[in-house]
Structures are given as C-alpha cells and as structure tokens.
Design an enzyme around this catalytic site. Sequence first.
Site, PDB file in Angstrom:
ATOM      1  N   HIS A 177     -49.913  22.664  -7.908  1.00 15.99           N
ATOM      2  CA  HIS A 177     -50.000  23.449  -9.138  1.00 15.99           C
ATOM      3  C   HIS A 177     -49.752  24.921  -8.827  1.00 15.99           C
ATOM      4  O   HIS A 177     -49.723  25.337  -7.672  1.00 15.99           O
ATOM      5  CB  HIS A 177     -51.347  23.240  -9.867  1.00 15.99           C
ATOM      6  CG  HIS A 177     -52.558  23.778  -9.160  1.00 15.99           C
ATOM      7  ND1 HIS A 177     -53.780  23.890  -9.770  1.00 15.99           N
ATOM      8  CD2 HIS A 177     -52.738  24.239  -7.894  1.00 15.99           C
ATOM      9  CE1 HIS A 177     -54.660  24.391  -8.914  1.00 15.99           C
ATOM     10  NE2 HIS A 177     -54.060  24.606  -7.778  1.00 15.99           N
ATOM     11  N   CYS A 196     -53.072  31.818  -5.558  1.00 12.11           N
ATOM     12  CA  CYS A 196     -52.784  30.648  -6.406  1.00 12.11           C
ATOM     13  C   CYS A 196     -51.665  30.933  -7.405  1.00 12.11           C
ATOM     14  O   CYS A 196     -51.164  30.006  -8.045  1.00 12.11           O
ATOM     15  CB  CYS A 196     -54.032  30.192  -7.149  1.00 12.11           C
ATOM     16  SG  CYS A 196     -55.375  29.756  -6.048  1.00 12.11           S
ATOM     17  N   HIS A 202     -48.765  25.349  -4.740  1.00 15.33           N
ATOM     18  CA  HIS A 202     -49.445  24.824  -3.556  1.00 15.33           C
ATOM     19  C   HIS A 202     -50.179  23.563  -4.004  1.00 15.33           C
ATOM     20  O   HIS A 202     -50.277  23.293  -5.199  1.00 15.33           O
ATOM     21  CB  HIS A 202     -50.430  25.861  -2.998  1.00 15.33           C
ATOM     22  CG  HIS A 202     -51.545  26.151  -3.953  1.00 15.33           C
ATOM     23  ND1 HIS A 202     -51.393  27.017  -5.004  1.00 15.33           N
ATOM     24  CD2 HIS A 202     -52.792  25.629  -4.059  1.00 15.33           C
ATOM     25  CE1 HIS A 202     -52.512  27.035  -5.720  1.00 15.33           C
ATOM     26  NE2 HIS A 202     -53.376  26.197  -5.171  1.00 15.33           N
ATOM     27  N   HIS A 204     -53.274  20.231  -3.568  1.00 13.16           N
ATOM     28  CA  HIS A 204     -54.638  19.809  -3.229  1.00 13.16           C
ATOM     29  C   HIS A 204     -54.699  18.289  -3.192  1.00 13.16           C
ATOM     30  O   HIS A 204     -53.954  17.610  -3.896  1.00 13.16           O
ATOM     31  CB  HIS A 204     -55.648  20.274  -4.282  1.00 13.16           C
ATOM     32  CG  HIS A 204     -55.746  21.749  -4.432  1.00 13.16           C
ATOM     33  ND1 HIS A 204     -56.438  22.542  -3.551  1.00 13.16           N
ATOM     34  CD2 HIS A 204     -55.243  22.588  -5.370  1.00 13.16           C
ATOM     35  CE1 HIS A 204     -56.367  23.802  -3.937  1.00 13.16           C
ATOM     36  NE2 HIS A 204     -55.633  23.870  -5.033  1.00 13.16           N
ATOM     37  N   ASP A 242     -50.482  11.762  -9.724  1.00 16.67           N
ATOM     38  CA  ASP A 242     -50.379  11.696  -8.263  1.00 16.67           C
ATOM     39  C   ASP A 242     -48.983  12.089  -7.787  1.00 16.67           C
ATOM     40  O   ASP A 242     -47.976  11.632  -8.323  1.00 16.67           O
ATOM     41  CB  ASP A 242     -50.705  10.272  -7.811  1.00 16.67           C
ATOM     42  CG  ASP A 242     -50.953  10.188  -6.319  1.00 16.67           C
ATOM     43  OD1 ASP A 242     -51.357  11.206  -5.709  1.00 16.67           O
ATOM     44  OD2 ASP A 242     -50.740   9.103  -5.757  1.00 16.67           O
ATOM     45  N   HIS A 243     -48.935  12.956  -6.758  1.00 14.35           N
ATOM     46  CA  HIS A 243     -47.667  13.416  -6.180  1.00 14.35           C
ATOM     47  C   HIS A 243     -46.760  14.059  -7.238  1.00 14.35           C
ATOM     48  O   HIS A 243     -45.563  13.750  -7.316  1.00 14.35           O
ATOM     49  CB  HIS A 243     -46.960  12.278  -5.433  1.00 14.35           C
ATOM     50  CG  HIS A 243     -47.642  11.967  -4.129  1.00 14.35           C
ATOM     51  ND1 HIS A 243     -48.886  11.388  -4.080  1.00 14.35           N
ATOM     52  CD2 HIS A 243     -47.275  12.178  -2.850  1.00 14.35           C
ATOM     53  CE1 HIS A 243     -49.251  11.249  -2.813  1.00 14.35           C
ATOM     54  NE2 HIS A 243     -48.295  11.724  -2.047  1.00 14.35           N
ATOM     55  N   GLU A 289     -61.606  19.944  -6.106  1.00 15.10           N
ATOM     56  CA  GLU A 289     -60.286  20.415  -5.715  1.00 15.10           C
ATOM     57  C   GLU A 289     -60.191  20.585  -4.204  1.00 15.10           C
ATOM     58  O   GLU A 289     -59.143  20.357  -3.598  1.00 15.10           O
ATOM     59  CB  GLU A 289     -60.010  21.746  -6.422  1.00 15.10           C
ATOM     60  CG  GLU A 289     -58.569  22.152  -6.444  1.00 15.10           C
ATOM     61  CD  GLU A 289     -58.367  23.353  -7.358  1.00 15.10           C
ATOM     62  OE1 GLU A 289     -57.648  23.211  -8.359  1.00 15.10           O
ATOM     63  OE2 GLU A 289     -58.934  24.418  -7.075  1.00 15.10           O
TER      64      GLU A 289
HETATM   65 ZN   LIG Z   1     -54.993  25.377  -6.134  1.00 12.67          ZN
END
Ligand SMILES: [Zn+2]
Length: 317
Positions: A177, A196, A202, A204, A242-243, A289
Amino acid sequence: MTPPVMAAPPADPAPSPVRPHGQGRACVITRRATFSASHRYWLPELSPEDNQARFGPCSLAPGHGHNYTLIVAMGGALDADGMVLNLSDVKHAIREQVTAQLDFQHLNAAWPEFDLSQPAGMLPTTEALVLGIWRRLAPQLPLMGLRLYETDTLWADVVGDTMEAFLTIRTHFAAAHRLARPELSQEQNEAIYGKCARPHGHGHNYLLDVTVRGAIDPRTGMVCDLAALQQLVDELVVEPFDHTFLNKDVAHFATTVPTAENIALHIADRLATPIAQAGAALHKVRLQESPNNAAEVYAEVPQIGMAPRALEALAAG
Ligand SMILES: [Zn+2]
Ligand SMILES: [Zn+2]
C-alpha cells in the site's frame, strides 16, 4: 457591606487506614493451562454421507486431536497478601475440574454433555468445550472470561454461563500500500505519513482476526458453520487482497487511504452482512499490520468509550 464569602477549601479526605499491598483494590488475573484431547464430529441421526458433507475430515473415525490452551481470567479485590486469589488454589481448581478430566481423553466420552447418543448431547466443538469448562470452574473461581485455543488460528471465548460464545478465526494476507491523499503534494503527504507516502509503496504481512458472536447450537455445539465462515473470509477478504497493491487493485482504496484502520473498517463492512446471513454476528475485526501496530474495529458496539471487557483481559493471556 458584607465581604464576599470565600469558598472553603476542600477538606482533606479522611486519611485512609494503611492497607498492605493495595488490599481491597480490584485487579484481573489470568492463568494459562494446556491439555491434549481428541474428538470426532459425528451425529448419529445423520447418514455417513451427511456427516461427511457437514463436518468434512472432522467426521473421520476414530477422530483426531488438538493441543488445547485455556486462558482463565478472574477478577476480584486484593487480599492482605496482595493477591486476588492464591495461585495454588487456582491451579488446583483448573487441574481438578478441567485438565485431569480432559488431558489425553476422547472428548466425546469425557463429559456427559458430549454423549451424542443422548438427545441433549452436543458435539465437543471449541465453543461447546469452553462453555463446559465455564460451568465447572464458575463454582470454584471468580471467572470473568475464558478463552480456549484449539489451534493458533481458532479460539472461542465465553464471558458467562449462557449459550452465547465468541469464535475467532485467524488468517493472513500479504499486500502493498501507499499512504497518501491525492489532493496533497508529495511533500505534504510525507509530512503526514512519513516513509509510508513514498511513491511506489511498500508491503506488509497482515494478520487478520475475525471474531463472530452467536448462540451455541445445542446439538452441533457450533456458533456458526466454521467452514462457511472461513470460506466467507477467504472469498471476501483474503482472495481479493492477497498479493495486491491495495491502492490500485481494490476499488475501495482508490479513494480511501489504506491505513490499517481503514483496511480493518473495510473488512468489517465487507463481512458484516454475509456473516449475519450465515447466522452469527460480526463482533470484531483485528488487523495486525506488523508486530508493532494493529487496528481493531468493534462492529457491534461503540469503539470509543466502551467499558473494559473481560475479553481484553483474555487477550493479554
Ligand atoms: Zn504500511
Ligand atoms: Zn478438531
């Protein structure tokens, strides 16, 4: 002329008698215990095919086992020794009432409420088992809540002697995100969101806990169909998230900054109605997260200003 009356300074509170170790003040304590036991989901009134269809591999003979972990939360005022309860009494009660009766046992045969040849018999699910434990411990200990982990990804909580229980499933997804508001400059976004806001995002590994609340069925021992619940979370959250790069791949986050808070809220919004249609109520979504931050959304009660609940004490256990 009468001088104005000055308000008298508040009187000093009466000196309280000296009490050792905070005697009389309330505290919640938790105790953990473990046991291993087997069970089988098999209702004699159903055909073998129906048992298999309904309970999947849990219906296989002669059964399968779990390493259970029990968290017992108890509350009360400290005694003169600085304790809510003497821990050796707590250990003794848990051993006598629970672990000595269940450890290395077949649950279907261990307690009469799981005798399925009787009309009142109930399958020994996690939620049925934690309710049975409540009923045995409540006369002995000042219980506030019980949590029973069947695995790291499935647990049930009860907070009273009612058929109502909370069931939580844990799953995970990986996603990228970027935190930035489109109307702001890069500089302004970095001032708010720090690293961020960097332009290419980046990622998580998110841990997702979904908690539902409902009445335990007196025959199946279930708050809801666990496989159906897992399927809902898979289809509505894990599979689409996901992904992915959330900002671009999930339409909602094209216009909503995908902070952990906003993701948790969106997950709750996606799940609430389908879970209600499946016969339970979405109680809580917790999205972790990283090891250092998580967001929790209570779907049923006001989030802010809510009274501390026994469930919170259990979470620390
Ligand atoms: Zn983040
Ligand atoms: Zn099982």
